[in-house]
Enzyme design. Sequence first.
Site, short mmCIF file in Angstrom:
data_model
loop_
_atom_site.label_atom_id
_atom_site.label_comp_id
_atom_site.label_asym_id
_atom_site.label_seq_id
_atom_site.Cartn_x
_atom_site.Cartn_y
_atom_site.Cartn_z
CG ASP A 143 -7.12 -4.11 4.13
OD1 ASP A 143 -8.08 -4.00 4.91
OD2 ASP A 143 -7.02 -3.46 3.07
CE1 TYR A 175 -3.19 -2.82 0.07
CE2 TYR A 175 -3.78 -2.25 2.30
CZ TYR A 175 -3.97 -3.03 1.18
OH TYR A 175 -4.93 -4.00 1.18
CE LYS A 211 1.25 -17.75 -2.06
NZ LYS A 211 0.41 -18.97 -1.91
CG ASP A 233 -2.25 -19.91 -0.15
OD1 ASP A 233 -1.46 -19.75 0.81
OD2 ASP A 233 -1.96 -20.61 -1.14
CG ASP A 245 -12.48 -6.35 6.28
OD1 ASP A 245 -12.12 -5.70 7.28
OD2 ASP A 245 -13.06 -5.85 5.30
#
Length: 354
Positions: free
Chosen positions: A245, A142, A189, A221, A249
């Site tokens: 992020d 980001y 990852k 994942d 959620d």
Amino acid sequence: MKLRIALIPGDGIGPDIVAEALKVMGAVGTKFGHKLDFSFYLAGGAAIDSVGVPLPESTLLGCQDAEAVLLGAVGGPKWDHLGGEMRPEKALLGLRGGLGLFCNLRPAILYPQLADACPLKSSLIEGGLDLMVVRELTGGIYFGKRGRNEAGDAAFDTMAYTTAEVERIVRMAFDIAMKRNKHLTSIDKANILETSRLWRSVVNRLAADYPEVVVDHQYVDNAAMQLVRKPRQFDVIVTENMFGDILSDEASQITGSIGMLPSASLRSDSFGMYEPIHGSAPDIAGQDKANPIATILSVAMMLRYTFRLASEADAIESAVGRVLDAGWRTGDIMSEGMRLVGTKEMGTLIAQQI
Ligand code: NAD
């Protein structure tokens, strides 16, 4: 003790819910003998309407001068046509960056009284759910270099982390794990990304400083799958900005009640910004329908993390529990046989319990 707090009610239901948090803080101040020193500031759409920018300098300076910030929510359809730097949500990024808040804490707690709201099978959540997502907030993709080629048909974003950036967030996560069930899951990852391999090596190195904490690693994942397959395996999750992020959620949604969940954004000293995880809910703004509990629980986090007032934080959390036990519900968490109340009454009931 004197508590110097900056308040940013913001837009939509922001002012409705911050008003109830103030009631509860007043009750805590009276019961425990603390003096509350509040200053109000503008941000988001309210600031655009009044001074033409989403984050006025006076707001940033006022927040920097306080010990903690409580934010309602920003944004709404009135400002949706505005682009780029003028979007109300820009205020959030500006506050996080301007205040140096690199650590985002998002607890996902399923209250036993609201178990019906959880979209998962009851066998998966038997015994409740209480996990903490620790998300890195000011690095990664980001904030990395991004761009497009001249033709506009190719684009790139860059994920970058330094050892120092990883170390400070991972240390925070270990410290939090030490205060909880001493189990840390680091999510990356590392089978693909170099930043993840750096991240993982830092976690493994710091683990030596926390021999009591059980550490494991999951690929993002797999973690996304494990959160809905076996959510009770997690205690504290630590991960980089974008993975955090998305996963925070997901974790909050498995509790099924967006109006219940608080969050904290911290840095290495005691300063923090506290806010509910939900947005400004323009569909119910000003109608006495919003659930103020996420904001009230954000105050509990503020007392715990910034002011180190654990008994006061406990008092708020148990007051919320007793009000739910007594069957009081706002519309978003209402179920059969319960007693429907509005925003204001919910705030009053919790303040009375304190
Ligand atoms: P939202 O969280 O505002 O609302 C989603 C749904 O949940 C709506 O139906 C809403 O009524 C309900 N809801 C949310 N909070 C509630 C509460 N406390 N009590 C009862 N019901 C509640 O998300 P959205 O609709 O996607 O976004 C609305 C606006 O909020 C947008 O402008 C968005 O950009 C902004 N937003 C702000 C923040 C923030 O300030 N931190 C976060 C997310 C979204």
